[in-house]
Every structure is written in structure tokens, then in C-alpha cells.
Design an enzyme around this catalytic site. Sequence first.
Site, PDB file in Angstrom:
ATOM      1  N   ASN A 158      19.806 -26.066   9.953  1.00  0.00           N
ATOM      2  CA  ASN A 158      18.507 -25.590   9.061  1.00  0.00           C
ATOM      3  C   ASN A 158      18.260 -26.289   7.613  1.00  0.00           C
ATOM      4  OD1 ASN A 158      20.427 -23.900   8.035  1.00  0.00           O
ATOM      5  ND2 ASN A 158      18.828 -22.410   7.450  1.00  0.00           N
ATOM      6  N   GLU A 254      29.561 -19.138   4.479  1.00  0.00           N
ATOM      7  CA  GLU A 254      28.111 -19.003   3.983  1.00  0.00           C
ATOM      8  C   GLU A 254      27.489 -18.534   5.412  1.00  0.00           C
ATOM      9  OE1 GLU A 254      27.005 -19.016   0.986  1.00  0.00           O
ATOM     10  OE2 GLU A 254      28.761 -20.005   0.100  1.00  0.00           O
ATOM     11  N   CYS A 288      18.660 -18.574   5.821  1.00  0.00           N
ATOM     12  CA  CYS A 288      19.611 -17.545   5.640  1.00  0.00           C
ATOM     13  C   CYS A 288      19.069 -16.620   4.980  1.00  0.00           C
ATOM     14  CB  CYS A 288      20.990 -18.163   5.438  1.00  0.00           C
ATOM     15  SG  CYS A 288      20.865 -19.065   3.828  1.00  0.00           S
TER      16      CYS A 288
HETATM   17  P1  NAP Z   1      25.883 -21.956  14.327  1.00  0.00           P
HETATM   18  O1  NAP Z   1      25.516 -21.789  15.595  1.00  0.00           O
HETATM   19  O2  NAP Z   1      27.063 -20.885  13.727  1.00  0.00           O
HETATM   20  O3  NAP Z   1      26.384 -23.531  14.022  1.00  0.00           O
HETATM   21  C1  NAP Z   1      26.780 -23.825  12.587  1.00  0.00           C
HETATM   22  C2  NAP Z   1      27.798 -25.147  12.770  1.00  0.00           C
HETATM   23  O4  NAP Z   1      28.928 -24.504  13.461  1.00  0.00           O
HETATM   24  C3  NAP Z   1      27.241 -26.115  13.579  1.00  0.00           C
HETATM   25  O5  NAP Z   1      27.777 -27.515  13.263  1.00  0.00           O
HETATM   26  C4  NAP Z   1      27.936 -25.669  15.120  1.00  0.00           C
HETATM   27  O6  NAP Z   1      28.171 -26.751  16.016  1.00  0.00           O
HETATM   28  C5  NAP Z   1      29.434 -25.281  14.396  1.00  0.00           C
HETATM   29  N1  NAP Z   1      30.038 -24.497  15.731  1.00  0.00           N
HETATM   30  C6  NAP Z   1      29.694 -23.869  16.742  1.00  0.00           C
HETATM   31  N2  NAP Z   1      30.663 -23.282  17.257  1.00  0.00           N
HETATM   32  C7  NAP Z   1      31.941 -23.735  16.421  1.00  0.00           C
HETATM   33  C8  NAP Z   1      33.269 -23.308  16.794  1.00  0.00           C
HETATM   34  N3  NAP Z   1      33.492 -22.641  17.886  1.00  0.00           N
HETATM   35  N4  NAP Z   1      34.168 -24.128  15.884  1.00  0.00           N
HETATM   36  C9  NAP Z   1      33.678 -24.699  14.863  1.00  0.00           C
HETATM   37  N5  NAP Z   1      32.293 -25.139  14.886  1.00  0.00           N
HETATM   38  C10 NAP Z   1      31.303 -24.316  15.538  1.00  0.00           C
HETATM   39  O7  NAP Z   1      24.543 -21.858  13.049  1.00  0.00           O
HETATM   40  P2  NAP Z   1      23.262 -22.524  13.257  1.00  0.00           P
HETATM   41  O8  NAP Z   1      22.690 -21.818  14.282  1.00  0.00           O
HETATM   42  O9  NAP Z   1      23.272 -23.776  13.154  1.00  0.00           O
HETATM   43  O10 NAP Z   1      22.608 -22.089  11.845  1.00  0.00           O
HETATM   44  C11 NAP Z   1      22.125 -20.723  11.647  1.00  0.00           C
HETATM   45  C12 NAP Z   1      23.152 -19.950  10.988  1.00  0.00           C
HETATM   46  O11 NAP Z   1      23.331 -20.308   9.691  1.00  0.00           O
HETATM   47  C13 NAP Z   1      22.210 -18.592  10.641  1.00  0.00           C
HETATM   48  O12 NAP Z   1      23.025 -17.197  10.736  1.00  0.00           O
HETATM   49  C14 NAP Z   1      21.843 -18.650   9.156  1.00  0.00           C
HETATM   50  O13 NAP Z   1      21.911 -17.565   8.463  1.00  0.00           O
HETATM   51  C15 NAP Z   1      23.261 -19.428   8.791  1.00  0.00           C
HETATM   52  N6  NAP Z   1      23.026 -19.971   7.279  1.00  0.00           N
HETATM   53  C16 NAP Z   1      23.632 -19.569   6.490  1.00  0.00           C
HETATM   54  C17 NAP Z   1      23.381 -20.193   5.178  1.00  0.00           C
HETATM   55  C18 NAP Z   1      24.164 -19.604   3.754  1.00  0.00           C
HETATM   56  O14 NAP Z   1      24.080 -20.367   2.995  1.00  0.00           O
HETATM   57  N7  NAP Z   1      24.540 -18.436   3.949  1.00  0.00           N
HETATM   58  C19 NAP Z   1      22.557 -21.068   5.029  1.00  0.00           C
HETATM   59  C20 NAP Z   1      21.872 -21.716   6.086  1.00  0.00           C
HETATM   60  C21 NAP Z   1      22.160 -21.174   7.431  1.00  0.00           C
HETATM   61  P3  NAP Z   1      26.778 -27.048  17.171  1.00  0.00           P
HETATM   62  O15 NAP Z   1      25.775 -27.396  16.433  1.00  0.00           O
HETATM   63  O16 NAP Z   1      27.421 -28.144  17.754  1.00  0.00           O
HETATM   64  O17 NAP Z   1      26.828 -25.816  17.893  1.00  0.00           O
END
Ligand code: NAP
Length: 483
Positions: A158, A254, A288
Amino acid sequence: MSGVSTTQNGTGLYINGEWLETNEKMKVYNKFTQEVIGEAAVAKQQDVDAAIKAANEAMANRPLASHERFEILKRTAELISKHAEEIAQLIAKEGGKPLKDATAEVNRSVQVVTTAAEEAKRIHGETVSLDAVPGSENRMGVYIRVPVGVIAAITPFNFPMNLVVHKVAPAIAAGCAVVLKPASTTPLSAIYLCNLLQEAGLPKGYINLVIGSGRTVGDYLVTHPDKKMITFTGSPYVGLRIKQNSGFNRVTLELGNNSGNIVHSDANLDLAADLLAKKAFGSAGQFCVSVQRIYVHDSVIDSFTQKMVEATNQLVVGNPLDPNTDVGPLITLEEAKRVEQWIQEAVSEGAEVLTGGSRDGVMVQPTLLKNVNSSMKVVCEEVFGPVASIIPYQTFDQAIDLVNDSEYGLQAGVFTNNVNLAWKAAKKIQTGGVIINDTSSYRADIMPYGGIDKSGAGREGPKFAVEEMTDIRMVVFNVQDEK
Ligand code: NAP
């Protein structure tokens, strides 16, 4: 710029200062039109091994002085600024983020890298008065901060540029080498950034880019023994898995939020409605700290609701590349369908749609709900889509309890003109940040940013990330009395 075709075509891993192609490619789509806009090479396990090896060798053989880290990061910030328009277009296409938000993301990235450059010059410890302890009269002590070691950085879709630089720039400032795995849906911005780091003169091995699915490449990176830290931004589900698999690595997480916001009876309702609508639905709620639960005092709820509906209906929904667009697509069709399903589920349980509620392909209309309850997914889980709910309360204490009734704890917003209530909220709301007279979404990149509980652990913001990415080393002298 060297490797400019790579930034345009989106191919290649970047390992030990070299661009590498692999046999397997993943397609990258324009998230609004679904056209293919590029390809990225998919890493194999041996590529991850090579990346981690290169990172360790860089740190061992070519340590960077603070002034070098500063200069490289400063040049990188200038290069991001120089290419701002192109990068914003790329983010708008691969991330489906409205161009105005994508432009803001690029500008924020420049600030993050600039601040990290400055932080590179401010890494210091302090003396410790060991003679305060009986028996240590002749001891002199000082602690210094040293780079933690090789860092694995895993980033979400995002903010494909700003959340990457929030990890990579402080790591370089701290003197650490990085292996970066960006989200599979948005790898092109990360490829672009690596080109800029290369052009800025970052020595080989300090940034290594491995692309591929989280379940394969990500998992392998997380469990790899030859690194010292994992910095992750993403969903709580993946964050927990990473924590469980990370062994003795330091981990910062995060994660998500179902952000609560309070609109009290004395608040400026026009300001609140305008900001809350923009931050609930801008970028289709894929922040987020996107506004999700809006608790409004009984005495102003009718007037606030009317203003909020009006502000929501003014938002322009459409193609992210149109400079007027406020709300673009969800990142994938599956995500759009999930969000629609959560809305329908809430409605079947008694929720009422004030505006929006429908889906067309990847586009979900900004949706404002009322008559929700705390067990509905749209309230108790993170929607990560353009859906917010208006919920009444009677007393300010009750509003605080409602905000705290969450497994998450990233940020909250409170609209009140009463300084005593504002301070009470700041003390009693259990989140990493409490924002007064603005929404839960407010973030300046220099501030400490992060959550508690299901929202994660550790803080970002260059100064705070540098702290996470350095170790304290205590140095003690046993001073001999020489004549
Ligand atoms: P996500 O599905 O958790 O993916 C994040 C990253 O983790 C991607 O690079 C993903 O790769 C990777 N990943 C997935 N499974 C993994 C595993 N088993 N081992 C290691 N890495 C793995 O999150 P998203 O859909 O991209 O982002 C949305 C989430 O991020 C929301 O929950 C949002 O609130 C959170 N977020 C938090 C913040 C903050 O600062 N707190 C900021 C922005 C977003 P792939 O893309 O290949 O699946």
C-alpha cells in the site's frame, strides 16, 4: 540513469550490485485497467542465499563511515525528487493509488530519506558513571551504538515506495546492509528505488532485492540463519508467523489497525467530517491507520452524520491516474469482493448503509454504515477498504472504552476543543499514537510510529528505526594508576 530500462520494464533482481534475470517472471498489473505494465524476475532460494551473503560481505569488507551514509542517502533523496513525477505515475499504476496520494507518497519518501541521511550523523552513545557503584571507582564506561547486522526488510503493497524507504534508508544510516522483499503486487517501485541507490553510489551488497511470493521467498528469508534482524510491515497474520519463525533475530512489526476516532459534542464538526471522510476513503481505505470506527456524541450525531455523508459524496471515485481522483481501486478483485462481502454481512445483521455499499469490479464505493455492532467484521476486524461506521456514545469515558475495545492499537483520532478531555484521551487510549483534532491517519514521517498488541511492536520514523537497527555496545576501561 544506469539500468533505466529496468525501471521501465520492471525486470531483474538486484544482488551484490548486479541486475539478474531469472527464468520465472511475475506479471505486474495496472490495478485499475488490469493491463500488464511490467514483469519482475522471481527469486529462487539460491538467490536469497546470494543476497544474504553479499549483504554480510558488504558489511564486513566495506564498512560505511557516517559521512558516506549521509552523502549516499542525500544523493538518493535528490534522485527521488528528480524522478518524482515518474515514480508517482508508477505508484498510481502498480498500486492503484490516486495520483495526488502517490505524489504525496513520493514527497514523503524524499523527506524520509533526507531525515535518515541526517540521522546517520547523529548516532551516538553516552558515558556511564561506573564510579557510582562501590568497587568500580577506577572504571570508565561508555556505550556506543553499532550496526545490528544484515537486515531482512519485508514490505506491503500500500506504500510501495515510502514504506520501503522507511526500512532501507534508516538501515543504511545505521550502517546495515539490507535484503529487501517487496510485495508481489507492487515490486516495480522497489526496483526503481534500487536503481536510484545504485546511481547514488551505494556500494555493492548494501541493498539486495529479491522478489517473489511471501510464502516461498518471504518464508525462506525469514528463516535464513545468516541475518540479524527482520523489519516487517504488513498484516497481523503474516507478522505473527514471522515472529514465530524468526528465531533469535530482532523483529520489528508494523501491522494493521481498525482505527477508532472520537467526535465529541464540542468538536468542530465541519473539520471532523471533512478530514474523516478523506481519511476513511482516500486510497480506498488501504492505509494501516485508515479511519474505520467513528464514535460520535449523541448530541451531535445527526448533524455530524449529514456532514459526513455530504463530504463522502464529494469524493471522486475513478481512475487513479486522473489527478482529480480521491478513491481508486482495491489492490485485487479478491480484495474488492471480500470488502463487498463484509458490507453485505453487516447489512444482513442489521447495519444500515448511509451512502455507497456497491462494488463494480475492483472498485468499491466509499461506504458509510450505521447501526453496526462490535461483533461485526466491519467494526472488530481491519477492513482495509473504503468502509467506515458511525457509532453513537453518551459519555467521553464511554467513547474511550469503545476505542480501546479492539485487539489492535496503532493510532486513534480525537476531535474535541476541551483540553482536559484531550489530555484524558491521550493518557487513556491504548494505542501507539493519539492524534488530537485530526484523524487516526495523521502521520509525519519523523515521528515515532508503531503500535501495540495486534498492531505490532517497535517503532519506525528514521530516528527510531535507527535505534532499532543498532545495538548498544558497552565499553569499560579498568584504568590503571600509572606514574
Ligand atoms: P501482507 O499480506 O501481510 O504482505 C506483506 C508482505 O509480507 C508482502 O511482501 C508479502 O509478500 C509478505 N509475506 C506474505 N506471507 C509471508 C510469509 N509467510 N513470510 C514472509 N513474508 C510474507 O500485507 P499487505 O496485504 O501487503 O498489506 C496490508 C497490511 O499491511 C494491512 O494489514 C495493513 O494494516 C498493514 N500495514 C501496516 C502499516 C504500519 O505501518 N503499521 C503500514 C502499511 C500497511 P506477497 O506480497 O508476496 O504476499
